[in-house]
Design an enzyme around this catalytic site. Structure first.
Site, PDB file in Angstrom:
ATOM      1  N   HIS A   1      10.008  -9.363   2.140  1.00  0.00           N
ATOM      2  CA  HIS A   1      10.524  -8.265   2.968  1.00  0.00           C
ATOM      3  C   HIS A   1      12.028  -8.397   3.161  1.00  0.00           C
ATOM      4  CE1 HIS A   1       6.240  -7.889   4.089  1.00  0.00           C
ATOM      5  NE2 HIS A   1       6.535  -6.629   4.367  1.00  0.00           N
TER       6      HIS A   1
ATOM      7  N   LYS B   1      13.407  -8.469   9.022  1.00  0.00           N
ATOM      8  CA  LYS B   1      12.022  -8.593   9.537  1.00  0.00           C
ATOM      9  C   LYS B   1      11.903  -9.808  10.454  1.00  0.00           C
ATOM     10  CE  LYS B   1       7.158  -8.432   8.231  1.00  0.00           C
ATOM     11  NZ  LYS B   1       6.878  -7.524   9.354  1.00  0.00           N
TER      12      LYS B   1
END
Ligand SMILES: NC(=O)C1=CN([C@@H]2O[C@H](COP(=O)(O)OP(=O)(O)OC[C@H]3O[C@@H](n4cnc5c(N)ncnc54)[C@H](OP(=O)(O)O)[C@@H]3O)[C@@H](O)[C@H]2O)C=CC1
Ligand SMILES: O=C(O)C1=N[C@H](C(=O)O)C[C@H](O)C1
Length: 255
Positions: A148, A152
């Site tokens: 990600h 995040k």
């Protein structure tokens, strides 16, 4: 009937996408959009209001459902407020601890609550097949890699945790090993779990199943956040007709 949607975390990566996805449809509308730290910005014509006004906005604007992509603590607070005001609640927020999950579930005693760590239909398909793959390959090493963007907060991702539950329910595994360092040979029945964070990567999940002669890789890659927003808005429109209870994105897709 037009579904009236309140949006939380409105200026976040996902909040913006949800507002844009609603604007593209005729069966729903945004009746308020809040953020902790609003400024003068408008998104798809919607003024961004202060999250401090949430309780009064829920009463005054009469949303059918609130769609939330924020953080675990605030998601629980918003769910409680919705339960008190008889408003359905859809959240894609991840990173809940056990107590927060319990609190979220409790809101489902009063109103319809849908929590899904991933609103991409492709991830739902992956969840449907991963258990079968594990069952078909007993004794194979299993590793999960999720990748990600660098903003995040939680790791492993909510989707990874959901995939791990599915994997563990369908095979004989000893433990999850989160990354490896130093003298760390692979244990026979462990599941390796690896979280990569880099740049603006939307979200990738890959399960590797291998023995010494072959490997199978099951991969989902989200190309953009619109795919999550579209699923969340589908869920919001769907939940408008549901009674109190706890729901999953699979319930939306199965209809
Ligand atoms: N289920 C799914 O399909 C998906 C789930 N997610 C999950 O959604 C969540 C949000 O992701 P993303 O949009 O990328 O995150 P962002 O950080 O970009 O946005 C989060 C938003 O929520 C607000 N917020 C955070 N904490 C609070 C709080 N305590 N009270 C009020 N507002 C708060 C932030 O406000 P501020 O600007 O003030 O910090 C921000 O506007 C994460 O948990 C992520 O894992 C993400 C993508 C898809
Ligand atoms: O934070 C994100 O971006 C994402 N979070 C969700 C998760 O934790 O699984 C879903 C998606 O992978 C994007």
């Amino acid at each position: 009937m037009t579904v009236r949607i309140g949006v939380t975390g409105a200026t976040g990566r996902m909040g913006r996408e949800v507002i844009a996805a609603v604007a593209d449809r005729e069966d729903c509308e945004v009746v308020f959009a809040v953020n902790r730290d609003p400024d003068d910005e408008t998104i798809a014509g919607n003024e961004i209001e202060s999250a401090e006004e949430f309780d009064s906005l829920v009463v005054d604007r009469e949303p059918t459902v609130v769609v939330d992509f924020t953080g675990p603590e605030s998601a629980v607070d918003y769910a409680d407020a919705c339960a008190d005001s008889n408003v359905a609640f859809v959240t894609g927020t991840t990173g809940f601890d056990d107590d927060q999950l319990e609190a979220l579930e409790a809101a489902g005693d009063d109103v319809a609550v849908l929590h899904a760590p991933n609103f991409a239909r492709g991830v739902q398909a992956l969840l449907n097949v991963v258990g079968e793959a594990v069952q078909n390959l007993p004794g194979y090493d299993v590793e999960l890699v999720e990748t990600h963007h660098n903003g995040k907060r939680d790791a492993p991702s909510g989707t990874a945790n959901r995939l791990l539950e599915e994997i563990e329910a369908n095979g004989e595994f000893s433990e999850r090993t989160h990354g490896r360092e130093g003298e760390a040979p692979r244990e026979e029945a462990e599941i390796g779990v690896h979280a990569l964070r880099a740049g603006n990567i939307t979200g990738e999940h890959e399960i590797v199943l291998a023995d010494n002669h072959e490997e199978v890789r099951l991969t989902h890659r989200a190309e953009d956040r619109g795919v999550f927003a579209a699923g969340a808005v589908d869920a919001a429109v769907w939940i408008a007709g549901q009674k109190a209870g706890r729901y999953d994105f699979a319930d939306v897709i199965s209809e």
